[in-house]
Enzyme design. Structure first.
Site, short mmCIF file in Angstrom:
data_model
loop_
_atom_site.label_atom_id
_atom_site.label_comp_id
_atom_site.label_asym_id
_atom_site.label_seq_id
_atom_site.Cartn_x
_atom_site.Cartn_y
_atom_site.Cartn_z
N ASP A 113 1.86 6.02 2.46
CA ASP A 113 1.10 4.78 2.46
C ASP A 113 -0.46 5.54 2.37
O ASP A 113 -0.93 6.13 3.12
CB ASP A 113 1.53 4.35 4.22
CG ASP A 113 0.52 3.01 4.28
OD1 ASP A 113 -0.44 2.99 3.66
OD2 ASP A 113 0.75 2.52 5.08
N LYS A 157 5.50 1.38 15.31
CA LYS A 157 4.61 2.35 16.20
C LYS A 157 4.81 2.79 17.47
O LYS A 157 3.94 2.44 18.50
CB LYS A 157 3.06 1.56 15.95
CG LYS A 157 2.88 1.03 14.47
CD LYS A 157 1.66 1.05 14.17
CE LYS A 157 1.49 0.80 12.51
NZ LYS A 157 1.44 -0.67 12.25
N ASP A 172 0.77 -1.13 0.01
CA ASP A 172 -0.16 -0.12 -0.02
C ASP A 172 0.88 1.15 -0.08
O ASP A 172 0.39 2.27 0.60
CB ASP A 172 -0.88 0.02 1.11
CG ASP A 172 -0.17 -0.28 2.59
OD1 ASP A 172 1.11 -0.44 2.47
OD2 ASP A 172 -0.94 -0.22 3.54
#
Ligand code: GDD
Ligand code: MG
Length: 361
Positions: free
Chosen positions: A219, A163, A110
């Site tokens: 993204d 993250k 993506d």
């Protein structure tokens, strides 16, 4: 050379579009997202592309067979019975990846950027460590994997944190890797995250390098980012292939119109608009920062801003879409209706105004 594209996951964040097609097949600038990647891989000399799939492989297979001929490559499907995460699929495709001793590319499906793959392969060959990841800089790194470089060797990754909740750095994992086949010995055949398990251990062994990407990167797996990505991608097309972009008195900035689309001469389009195959835009319509997918229909005097109009959906006369509204397949927006930030599931009709962001089921 070989490449593996991670095409699993449910694409939840790109709903309602991913209720109709798996994320890699959702059009981006009028091509399935994954075609942009396959094109770049083929240009970098990749001959074998492995698609690591765990969700609706049938649709993927039918669509991707076409690309074998078009790009003169072999496409292999590696189908997971259960989601194996971002590293497990490499173990599943081990035999294909060991076909020859050369390193292989891995891509998240993506992401879009100018894909400097040959340059990356050359950089990888020169530093001689087991892996290279492409990195880019973003303002908010919290939704990405973050890279901390070695203080004395800026291309060596000292720490990789997926993250992070606290700020560690704004250099993030761009989702493009080149790995030696030796990395396969670090991966077991079970659900495994390359970002949480494999990269941190490679970094602590001084086996992971990073290369800064130049130019745009995004993204595009969420609607707002998809729309920003369209703007960046069209700006790149302006520099590299300006003749593909639309021109005329009804165009502002960068606009891509599929040759089969019908556009009334007195509407106003742009900037940052893509108009898909067989889309129809009627007289007086105003469209900006938006994507119209195949057979989308914007009727006279409607205004579409920062929105995605899904396949076969219709925006009625004088209607208004704004604030990252996404219409799924075959949605009807009635005349004069205002839709602000809604995600509308396939086959719905919207006859009343939607003032606040919401999901219409
Ligand atoms: N085959 C397979 N199986 N593919 C998977 C699976 C799985 O179980 N789970 C996820 N994928 C694929 C997705 O389709 C996508 O192409 C890629 O793995 C990454 O998954 P995302 O869900 O898009 O992850 P992300 O966007 O939150 O984070 C990733 O991408 C960021 C860059 O966009 C990470 O790699 C981050 O470190 C990175 O910064
Ligand atoms: Mg993603």
């Amino acid at each position: 050379m070989k490449a593996l594209i991670l095409v699993g996951g449910f694409g939840t964040r790109l709903r309602p579009l991913t209720l109709t097609l798996p994320k890699p097949l959702v059009p981006f600038s009028n091509r399935p997202m994954i075609e942009i990647q396959i094109d770049a891989l083929a240009k970098a000399g990749v001959t074998d592309v492995i698609l690591a799939v765990n969700y609706r492989p049938d649709i993927m297979m039918a669509e991707l067979e076409k690309f074998e001929k078009k790009y003169n490559i072999k496409i292999h499907f590696s189908v997971e019975q259960e989601p194996l995460g971002t590293a497990g699929p490499l173990a599943l495709a081990r035999d294909l990846l060991l076909k020859d001793p050369s390193p292989f590319f891995v891509l998240n499906s993506d992401i879009i950027c100018p894909f400097p793959l040959s340059q990356m392969a050359e950089f990888h060959r020169q530093h001689g460590r087991a892996g290279t990841i492409a990195v880019t800089r973003v303002e908010d790194p919290s939704k990405y994997g973050v890279v901390v470089a070695h203080p004395h060797e800026p291309t060596l990754v000292e720490r990789f944190v997926e993250k992070p909740s606290d700020f560690v750095s704004n250099r993030i994992n761009a989702g493009i890797y080149i790995l030696d086949i030796s990395v396969l010995d670090r991966i077991e055949l079970r659900p495994t995250s390359i970002e949480k398990e494999i990269f941190p251990s490679m970094a602590s062994d001084n086996q992971l390098c990073c290369m800064d990407l130049e130019g745009y990167w995004m993204d595009v797996g969420q609607p707002a980012d998809y729309l920003s990505g369209i703007g960046l991608h069209l700006a790149h097309m302006r520099d590299t292939e300006p003749a593909s972009l639309a021109t005329g008195p009804h165009i502002v900035g960068n606009v891509l119109i599929h040759p089969t689309a019908t556009v009334a001469p007195d509407c106003l389009l742009g900037p940052n608009v893509t108009v898909g195959p067989n889309a129809r835009i009627e007289s007086g319509a105003r469209i900006r920062d938006s994507a119209l997918l195949d057979h989308a229909h914007v009727q006279a005097h409607a205004r579409v801003a920062k929105s995605i109009v899904g396949w076969q959906s219709r925006v009625g006369r004088w209607a208004r879409l704004d604030q990252v509204t996404v219409l799924g397949l075959d949605v009807q927006v009635s005349e004069e209706v205002f839709v602000n930030g809604a995600r509308v599931l396939p086959h719905k009709t919207i006859s009343d105004n939607v003032y606040e962001p919401s999901i219409i089921m």
